[in-house]
Write a protein that holds these residues in place. Sequence first.
Motif, PDB file in Angstrom:
ATOM      1  N   ARG A   1      -3.343   5.622 -17.394  1.00 47.42           N
ATOM      2  CA  ARG A   1      -3.802   4.883 -17.856  1.00 47.42           C
ATOM      3  C   ARG A   1      -3.645   3.591 -18.713  1.00 47.42           C
ATOM      4  NH1 ARG A   1      -6.872   3.956 -13.237  1.00 47.42           N
ATOM      5  NH2 ARG A   1      -7.388   6.100 -12.214  1.00 47.42           N
TER       6      ARG A   1
ATOM      7  N   SER B   1     -11.750   5.283  -7.028  1.00 46.27           N
ATOM      8  CA  SER B   1     -10.518   5.368  -8.180  1.00 46.27           C
ATOM      9  C   SER B   1     -10.175   4.550  -8.862  1.00 46.27           C
ATOM     10  CB  SER B   1      -9.567   5.915  -7.181  1.00 46.27           C
ATOM     11  OG  SER B   1      -8.628   4.036  -5.871  1.00 46.27           O
TER      12      SER B   1
ATOM     13  N   THR C   1      -5.045   8.648  -7.668  1.00 47.42           N
ATOM     14  CA  THR C   1      -6.581   8.993  -7.213  1.00 47.42           C
ATOM     15  C   THR C   1      -7.120   9.345  -6.106  1.00 47.42           C
ATOM     16  OG1 THR C   1      -6.909   8.664  -9.670  1.00 47.42           O
ATOM     17  CG2 THR C   1      -8.753   8.869  -8.675  1.00 47.42           C
ATOM     18  N   GLY C   2      -6.248   7.867  -5.593  1.00 52.04           N
ATOM     19  CA  GLY C   2      -7.306   7.412  -4.082  1.00 52.04           C
ATOM     20  C   GLY C   2      -7.023   8.832  -2.973  1.00 52.04           C
ATOM     21  N   MET C   3      -4.838   8.856  -3.412  1.00 52.71           N
ATOM     22  CA  MET C   3      -4.591   9.836  -2.128  1.00 52.71           C
ATOM     23  C   MET C   3      -4.450  11.938  -2.697  1.00 52.71           C
ATOM     24  SD  MET C   3      -1.889  10.146  -0.435  1.00 52.71           S
ATOM     25  CE  MET C   3      -0.032   9.124  -0.750  1.00 52.71           C
TER      26      MET C   3
ATOM     27  N   ASN D   1     -12.080   5.939   0.779  1.00 53.59           N
ATOM     28  CA  ASN D   1     -11.043   6.378   0.217  1.00 53.59           C
ATOM     29  C   ASN D   1     -10.078   4.699  -0.096  1.00 53.59           C
ATOM     30  OD1 ASN D   1      -7.614   7.680   0.754  1.00 53.59           O
ATOM     31  ND2 ASN D   1      -9.265   8.883  -0.533  1.00 53.59           N
ATOM     32  N   ILE D   2      -9.229   4.654  -0.716  1.00 53.74           N
ATOM     33  CA  ILE D   2      -7.840   3.447  -0.743  1.00 53.74           C
ATOM     34  C   ILE D   2      -7.400   3.826  -0.378  1.00 53.74           C
ATOM     35  CG2 ILE D   2      -7.026   4.538  -2.702  1.00 53.74           C
ATOM     36  CD1 ILE D   2      -6.716   1.742  -4.642  1.00 53.74           C
ATOM     37  N   GLN D   3      -6.789   4.598   0.057  1.00 52.11           N
ATOM     38  CA  GLN D   3      -6.005   4.961   1.367  1.00 52.11           C
ATOM     39  C   GLN D   3      -5.934   5.179   2.864  1.00 52.11           C
ATOM     40  OE1 GLN D   3      -2.425   4.731   0.289  1.00 52.11           O
ATOM     41  NE2 GLN D   3      -3.179   5.167  -2.209  1.00 52.11           N
TER      42      GLN D   3
ATOM     43  N   ASN E   1       1.019  -0.930   0.115  1.00 46.46           N
ATOM     44  CA  ASN E   1       0.223   0.001  -0.106  1.00 46.46           C
ATOM     45  C   ASN E   1       0.692   1.091   0.006  1.00 46.46           C
ATOM     46  OD1 ASN E   1      -2.060  -1.526   0.205  1.00 46.46           O
ATOM     47  ND2 ASN E   1      -1.910  -2.336   2.247  1.00 46.46           N
ATOM     48  N   LEU E   2       0.757   2.634  -0.684  1.00 51.42           N
ATOM     49  CA  LEU E   2       1.248   3.408  -1.086  1.00 51.42           C
ATOM     50  C   LEU E   2       0.885   4.356   0.061  1.00 51.42           C
ATOM     51  CD1 LEU E   2       2.338   5.787  -3.018  1.00 51.42           C
ATOM     52  CD2 LEU E   2       0.418   6.474  -3.360  1.00 51.42           C
TER      53      LEU E   2
ATOM     54  N   VAL F   1       2.982  13.804   2.653  1.00 58.00           N
ATOM     55  CA  VAL F   1       3.035  12.530   1.705  1.00 58.00           C
ATOM     56  C   VAL F   1       3.484  12.661   0.306  1.00 58.00           C
ATOM     57  CG1 VAL F   1       1.398  10.813   3.562  1.00 58.00           C
ATOM     58  CG2 VAL F   1       1.143  12.419   1.710  1.00 58.00           C
TER      59      VAL F   1
ATOM     60  N   PRO G   1      -9.956  -0.242  -4.601  1.00 56.41           N
ATOM     61  CA  PRO G   1     -10.255   1.328  -5.409  1.00 56.41           C
ATOM     62  C   PRO G   1     -11.968   1.710  -5.620  1.00 56.41           C
ATOM     63  CG  PRO G   1      -9.199  -0.351  -6.988  1.00 56.41           C
ATOM     64  CD  PRO G   1      -9.614  -1.397  -5.923  1.00 56.41           C
TER      65      PRO G   1
ATOM     66  N   ARG H   1      -6.871  -4.238   4.703  1.00 54.40           N
ATOM     67  CA  ARG H   1      -5.781  -3.781   4.800  1.00 54.40           C
ATOM     68  C   ARG H   1      -5.269  -5.035   6.042  1.00 54.40           C
ATOM     69  NH1 ARG H   1      -4.547   1.676   4.334  1.00 54.40           N
ATOM     70  NH2 ARG H   1      -5.061   1.513   2.120  1.00 54.40           N
TER      71      ARG H   1
ATOM     72  N   GLN I   1      -5.276  16.589   1.531  1.00 53.62           N
ATOM     73  CA  GLN I   1      -4.472  15.616   0.270  1.00 53.62           C
ATOM     74  C   GLN I   1      -4.971  15.767  -1.495  1.00 53.62           C
ATOM     75  OE1 GLN I   1      -2.921  12.039   2.388  1.00 53.62           O
ATOM     76  NE2 GLN I   1      -3.135  13.191   4.331  1.00 53.62           N
TER      77      GLN I   1
ATOM     78  N   ASP J   1      -5.205   4.887  -9.540  1.00 54.85           N
ATOM     79  CA  ASP J   1      -5.793   4.171  -9.091  1.00 54.85           C
ATOM     80  C   ASP J   1      -6.078   5.081  -7.429  1.00 54.85           C
ATOM     81  OD1 ASP J   1      -7.387   2.799 -10.469  1.00 54.85           O
ATOM     82  OD2 ASP J   1      -7.780   1.183 -10.352  1.00 54.85           O
ATOM     83  N   ASN J   2      -4.478   4.692  -7.050  1.00 50.65           N
ATOM     84  CA  ASN J   2      -3.683   5.245  -5.720  1.00 50.65           C
ATOM     85  C   ASN J   2      -3.111   6.927  -5.781  1.00 50.65           C
ATOM     86  OD1 ASN J   2      -2.843   2.974  -4.301  1.00 50.65           O
ATOM     87  ND2 ASN J   2      -1.133   2.388  -5.331  1.00 50.65           N
TER      88      ASN J   2
ATOM     89  N   SER K   1      -8.245  12.367  -3.268  1.00 50.00           N
ATOM     90  CA  SER K   1      -9.781  12.552  -3.155  1.00 50.00           C
ATOM     91  C   SER K   1      -9.492  12.680  -1.742  1.00 50.00           C
ATOM     92  CB  SER K   1     -10.639  11.529  -3.828  1.00 50.00           C
ATOM     93  OG  SER K   1      -9.856   9.949  -3.521  1.00 50.00           O
ATOM     94  N   VAL K   2      -8.417  12.453  -0.730  1.00 57.29           N
ATOM     95  CA  VAL K   2      -8.706  13.086   0.418  1.00 57.29           C
ATOM     96  C   VAL K   2      -8.597  14.103   0.532  1.00 57.29           C
ATOM     97  CG1 VAL K   2      -7.913  12.509   2.787  1.00 57.29           C
ATOM     98  CG2 VAL K   2      -8.189  10.249   0.989  1.00 57.29           C
TER      99      VAL K   2
END
Lengths: 469, 303
Positions: free
Chosen positions: A442, B160, A282-284, B138-140, A215-216, A301, B157, B149, A290, A279-280, A286-287
């Motif tokens: 992508r 995302s 985009t997820g990062m 959220n994925i993270q 996980n990133l 981060v 995801p 996890r 961040q 995906d990581n 969207s928070v």
Amino acid sequence: MSSKKLNRRDFLRYGLAAASGLALSACTGAAAPGGNAPAAGDPTAAPADASEAPPPAEGKTITYWTFWNQYANAVKVFEPALQSLVAPNKVEVKTGVQAEEVFLTAVAAGTPPDVGTGHHYIDYMSKGQAVEIDSYAALSSVLKPDNFSPAAWGGQFYRGKHYGVSGIEAFVRRGLNYNERLVTAAGLDPEKPPVTWDEMLIWHKALTVFDAAGNLTQIGYDPTDAEGGLFATADGSFIPDSWGFKWFDVKSQTFNIDTPQMAEGMETLAEFVRIIGPDNLTGMRSVEGQGSWGGSFNAEVQAMIVEGYWHPGETAQEKPDVAKLNRATWIPVPESRRGAKVQQGGGHMVLFYKGAKNGPEVAWPVAEFLNSKEHCDPVFSSVGWLPDYKPYLATVDGSAYPGLDFYLKSVTEANEWNYPLWCEIETFVGNQYNAYFEKVYRDEMTAADAAAALQADAEKEWREAGYAS
Amino acid sequence: MAVASRKWPRLSRMQRHDLFYGVLFASPWLIGFVLWTVYPIISSLYYSFTRYDLLQPPQFIGLTNYINLTTDDDFFLVIQNTLWWVILSSPIGVASAFLMAVLLNSRIVARSAFRAIFFFPSIVPIIVVSSVWAFVLNIQYGAINATLRAFELPTIPFLSNPTVVKPTLLLIHMWMQGGAMVIFLATLQDVPRELYEAATMDGAGSWSRFWSITLPMCSPVILFNMVMAFIGGFQNFALPWLLTQGGPNRATEFFAVFLYRNAFQYLRMGKASALAWILFIVIVIFTVMLFRSSARWVYYRSE
């Protein structure tokens, strides 16, 4: 004999009549300023009748709007000086005015502020909503070309006419900022920052961290964040800046996006995202905190970010501990352009709006005030922003915020300057760029195809929006 | 041939008096309706034939906005996304609301509390709903992925990935069916008890009672909720805009998002008006089709 008692029907009837009367009287309101009636306190307006009392000794109200929220802190400090400057008039300052929902609507509805900044500069200038200020600028001791960098000065013009007064937040826009602690922890030398994209990729790989489960946890460099993610904006376009080309030719009004440099730029930056994982990323992003502009750098981060001069100061206000670790240098360039020191000017400016209650003849002092020490000192100390006004910049201490010194020195050291191109469909082109860049990282499209498609889309939109001759 | 003229009935003084005050009392609404509904509708039709950027007077360009859309790749992508959403979200949303209502109409412990819990999402502002789901999914840092996890399972995801994002929005949509559920609940309580009693005496099981009594008796309300779901589905904006801004990779770029982008980001109000009218016509066609089909599956007690 009729009853004197008020029945329900009569009550409703009288109530309605009273309410209608009130509503009508409210609709009539006061005489509109700018109408035939003399404005209260207007020293130039003579009373209609000598027997009438003279107007009270108060001036006009100048409305000054900006879209920034954080500017409010500085307003509290400089407002007394501003009010005393414009007396007997007064200034009504509004901050945090939403650029679309409020500012644009007000301009479109014919009720704009007298002076202000609400993005959409190109729309207001190109669609006849901004007032030309050539005659005022000619008489100004502040608004002179020698007082500004050529890029900031040029950014105030549209099609050869002067509309904007650079100020508030208007200094240079390009620099690679990095977190010294994260860089050192990754075994990299903070004294030798990357100069080319190949070197940048090495740093990116070292600084992008995944946990044991894959996980990133940390990003090296996010090419969609902040100034590094921009294409076709008032703040310029990052790929054309770094790869050394202009995506739009202002004179011939033609697009120059479908180029090998553009394709190379998109492909180079896409590789950074592939390492993070689309995906990581985009997820990062969207928070909250961040996903917002530069938030991931402040949250530690993200180790590197392309930002303007404001980054050191803003970070110091928002995250003082992270600001102490900030270092800044030139943005990376391709190996073929090693040695290019790229800087971008322009920044924000205020415009005067057609249909406003007061034109530049009344509101001009507000615009000039934006480059004064009384205005700039509190803005610099409470928000971290600077104007592109040489007399003030000469007084700024580069050590005030870690990294700021690079930006101050970059003005004399840069060997390539960029400025706003003012393309009328820049928002559309910028959005399309984001969409095509995502397709590239992508692996749904090659970078060359994406550059060609973006060029085709821009040309189609140009025609459909009515700009093609 | 004499043309029969239609004469208005002659009103008495009292009737005229009542009519005057009736219209007067209704006038705030009437004026508002004309100013804020009729006028914008007519204006948008006119603007759809113009090049209009909000800041300059509109220029009449005939059908150009409509014709240009036929060569707009983004428009067809948006149509695809929107049809996917409407065709799946409408029946699934209505079905989930109906099943929730059936469950909450049965005799279960803490029924009122469950009704309140299921209804609650529909009264929470959409901005709050979106923020909460953004953090949960959220994925993270989302709660679900953090749990996965912790068990060393692969993360999902939800918001995302272009393939996963639409089904994710569908799940949130199902969760937000409290409004339709309450309407179904009221309808279920209106089904005559004697029908169930008679069917039970005839030996009908629970499935037969549901299929032969509950479903037909609720079919007019199912039709109503389906129509509303179709209209709402075509106009889907808040959730995709707040959660994903049309992404990732334009997977949630629905019709209303595209319309908004053209109107307020690109200031292409003429094109946006054309899009609005196309949307209106599509909604009318879908609604008419739904009503036409209703003759086959909707049962009205008065029939």
